[in-house]
Write an enzyme that holds these catalytic residues in place. Structure first.
Site, PDB file in Angstrom:
ATOM      1  N   LYS A 173       0.857  -1.188   0.000  1.00 59.25           N
ATOM      2  CA  LYS A 173       0.000   0.000   0.000  1.00 59.25           C
ATOM      3  C   LYS A 173       0.895   1.240   0.000  1.00 59.25           C
ATOM      4  O   LYS A 173       1.520   1.570   0.999  1.00 59.25           O
ATOM      5  CB  LYS A 173      -0.901   0.053   1.240  1.00 59.25           C
ATOM      6  CG  LYS A 173      -1.944   1.159   1.108  1.00 59.25           C
ATOM      7  CD  LYS A 173      -2.409   1.707   2.420  1.00 59.25           C
ATOM      8  CE  LYS A 173      -1.665   2.925   2.874  1.00 59.25           C
ATOM      9  NZ  LYS A 173      -1.744   4.115   2.002  1.00 59.25           N
ATOM     10  N   GLU A 248      10.279   1.418  10.034  1.00 59.09           N
ATOM     11  CA  GLU A 248      11.262   2.473   9.722  1.00 59.09           C
ATOM     12  C   GLU A 248      10.556   3.793   9.976  1.00 59.09           C
ATOM     13  O   GLU A 248       9.716   4.212   9.174  1.00 59.09           O
ATOM     14  CB  GLU A 248      11.681   2.390   8.246  1.00 59.09           C
ATOM     15  CG  GLU A 248      12.427   1.145   7.870  1.00 59.09           C
ATOM     16  CD  GLU A 248      13.835   1.069   8.438  1.00 59.09           C
ATOM     17  OE1 GLU A 248      14.354   2.112   8.888  1.00 59.09           O
ATOM     18  OE2 GLU A 248      14.388  -0.032   8.453  1.00 59.09           O
ATOM     19  N   CYS A 282      13.649  11.416   6.324  1.00 64.03           N
ATOM     20  CA  CYS A 282      13.680  10.869   7.685  1.00 64.03           C
ATOM     21  C   CYS A 282      15.010  11.165   8.367  1.00 64.03           C
ATOM     22  O   CYS A 282      15.065  11.395   9.567  1.00 64.03           O
ATOM     23  CB  CYS A 282      13.424   9.374   7.653  1.00 64.03           C
ATOM     24  SG  CYS A 282      14.557   8.491   6.556  1.00 64.03           S
ATOM     25  N   GLU A 383      10.061  16.052  15.166  1.00 61.12           N
ATOM     26  CA  GLU A 383      10.441  15.953  13.757  1.00 61.12           C
ATOM     27  C   GLU A 383       9.556  16.914  12.961  1.00 61.12           C
ATOM     28  O   GLU A 383       8.377  16.656  12.750  1.00 61.12           O
ATOM     29  CB  GLU A 383      10.228  14.518  13.266  1.00 61.12           C
ATOM     30  CG  GLU A 383      10.697  14.303  11.850  1.00 61.12           C
ATOM     31  CD  GLU A 383      10.253  12.963  11.269  1.00 61.12           C
ATOM     32  OE1 GLU A 383       9.100  12.556  11.490  1.00 61.12           O
ATOM     33  OE2 GLU A 383      11.067  12.335  10.585  1.00 61.12           O
TER      34      GLU A 383
END
Ligand SMILES: NC(=O)c1ccc[n+]([C@@H]2O[C@H](COP(=O)([O-])OP(=O)(O)OC[C@H]3O[C@@H](n4cnc5c(N)ncnc54)[C@H](O)[C@@H]3O)[C@@H](O)[C@H]2O)c1
Ligand SMILES: C[N+](C)(C)CC=O
Length: 487
Positions: A173, A248, A282, A383
């Site tokens: 997906k 991850e 990331c 983040e």
């Protein structure tokens, strides 16, 4: 209309629902995609289950699976430019970055194709007389794979290539915002003649399609790349049948700059670390930790260069930074900076949307440097996932590492110094899955990638990236079977 791929067929969503795929540079619709639901996810899982339990693919010699993965790499190389253009349309990243991504992606398929048959298991020296003992690798089974929007095909390749090399079947997906290159690669996998039901693609939202992949008992492994909150939800959902879980997740990645570093290189790399792909990486080095004695000079040099970063269409050669992915994400980044200001950070440059009339249709945010930052601020801990760098100061080596490790994340970090012993001492103490010495943001198929702490579980790429898609079986053989007369 872009469709869903299940059991070798391209289908629309049963509900008839569709989604417009938007170009973040100008908000134009670039495609219409079928919007799948739990129904299509279940259908795809059943197809993958059937292909695993009754199909030939898991039993192909690893060498032949490797050859098939090489064929997919060849098709990706053939359609390299088309894929790069689709990626830039979908994400807004520059075409140069997308071309590099496509090179990396083909390289990932080639790496896993090459190692597919290189480890046939271990012969174990059995402690029992007249016996043999060996450990062999087998595929895990049906894999659910969920990917994010920032590196749509790159992150997909890190999952598809090892899963196939190891003999699994899968349902992927992609992010509902950026499905175009994944769709194209599923077309290429179909063209390669991969057996029906081995690879399945369901487009649609995370809370239905993604959740079904995470919770469904017929899935053996869920591999997810995305945000930390989604990762936590997936981990909970996966407990339904004690699936294997690979995560991850995000990062808040520090870059330590010592006074003895090569000054110009460190300034240049500090910029690359955070403004590449508008900070939507990331492992973006969003947290600069600079030795006090050079702090002011470093910040001034940084500001001088950041002012000149050219924003624009990813298809223009002069563009250095594209837009953010969406209106919602732009608002999130702007809000993140506002919070930093309230907490006492100073906007040294940027800190707003650009005034340029050419950029008003896109989701642009100016490259931003925040100074006077301290570790307790939300801009230093959260983040932001945008083109925003925070700057902190340190005065001792020990303090630099302590600041760098003061985070719930542990994805990646950098250290810049010409004293290699100091660099290695810091690298050894930095609690992160990747540490770069005098460099930033490098990754390649041979080296493992993943996070410490809340940045994730497991590793992609490298030998470990293949092992994530393998079960290990111990096979013991008695060479002198006889009753043991215990009962
Ligand atoms: N560690 C890495 O290698 C790596 C690489 C790329 C991106 N990321 C992280 O990804 C994040 C940005 O990506 P994003 O905004 O697409 O992340 P996200 O978590 O919002 O979405 C990622 C994917 O998860 C799906 N999803 C959403 N809710 C779900 C649910 N309840 N169940 C199952 N699936 C669900 C989404 O549809 C999408 O496909 C950042 O935090 C970034 O650091 C990490
Ligand atoms: C893993 N990487 C660096 C390719 C992309 C992260 O968002």
């Amino acid at each position: 209309m872009k469709k869903i791929f299940i059991n070798g067929k391209w289908i629309e969503a049963n509900s008839g629902e569709t989604r417009d795929i938007i170009n973040p540079y100008n908000q134009e619709s670039i495609a219409t995609a079928a919007e799948g639901s739990r129904e299509e996810a279940k259908f795809a899982i059943d197809a993958a289950r059937g292909a695993f339990d009754h199909g030939e693919w898991p039993h192909w010699p690893a060498h032949d699976r490797g050859k098939k993965v090489h064929e997919i790499a060849e098709l990706i190389e053939r359609d390299h430019e088309e894929l790069a253009e689709l990626e830039s349309l979908d994400t807004g990243k520059t075409i140069i970055e997308s071309r590099e991504d496509m090179d990396d992606i083909a390289g990932v398929f080639r790496y896993f194709a090459d190692i597919a048959d290189k480890d046939g298991g271990d012969i174990i020296d059995s402690p029992i007389p007249d016996s043999t003992s060996r450990a062999v690798h087998e595929p895990v089974g049906v894999c659910g794979q969920i990917t994010p929007w920032n590196y749509p095909l790159l992150q997909a390749s890190w999952k598809l290539a090892p899963a196939l090399a190891a003999g699994n079947t899968l349902v992927m997906k992609p992010s509902e915002m950026t499905p175009l290159t994944s769709i194209k690669v599923f077309e290429l996998m179909e063209e390669s003649g991969i057996p029906m039901g081995v690879v399945n693609l369901v487009l649609g939202p995370g809370d239905s399609v993604g959740d079904e992949l995470s919770v469904n008992d017929k899935v053996d492994l869920i591999s997810f790349t995305g945000g930390i909150e989604t990762g936590k939800r997936i981990m909970q959902a996966a407990s339904s049948n004690v699936k294997n879980v690979a995560l991850e997740l995000g990062g808040k990645n520090p870059n330590i700059i010592f006074a003895d570093a090569d000054f110009d290189t460190a300034v240049d790399q500090a910029m690359n670390a955070v403004f590449f792909h508008a900070g939507q990486i990331c492992s973006a080095g969003t947290r600069l930790i600079v030795e006090e004695s050079i702090h002011d000079d470093f910040v001034n040099a940084l500001i001088d260069r950041v002012k000149d970063i050219k924003l624009g269409s990813g298809f223009e050669e002069s563009t250095q930074m594209g837009p953010l992915i969406s209106k919602e994400h732009l608002a999130k980044v702007a809000n993140y900076v506002e919070n930093g200001k309230k907490e006492g950070a100073t906007v040294a440059v940027g800190g707003q949307k650009p005034d340029d009339s050419q950029l008003q249709d896109g989701f642009f945010y100016l490259p931003t440097v925040l100074t006077d930052c301290t570790t307790d601020m939300s801009v230093v801990q959260d983040e932001g996932f945008g083109p925003v760098i925070t700057v902190e100061k340190f005065s001792t080596e020990e303090e630099s590492v302590r600041l760098a490790n003061d985070s719930i994340y542990g994805l990646a970090g950098g250290v810049f110094t010409n004293d290699i012993a100091k660099a290695e001492r810091c690298a050894a103490k930095m609690r992160m899955g990747t540490v770069w010495i005098n460099d930033v943001n490098l990754y390649f198929p041979q080296a493992p990638w993943g996070g410490y702490k809340q940045s994730g579980i497991g590793r992609e790429l490298g030998k470990k990236g293949l092992e994530e898609y393998q079960e290990t079986k111990h096979v013991y053989r008695n060479l002198r079977p006889a009753p043991i007369d215990w009962f």
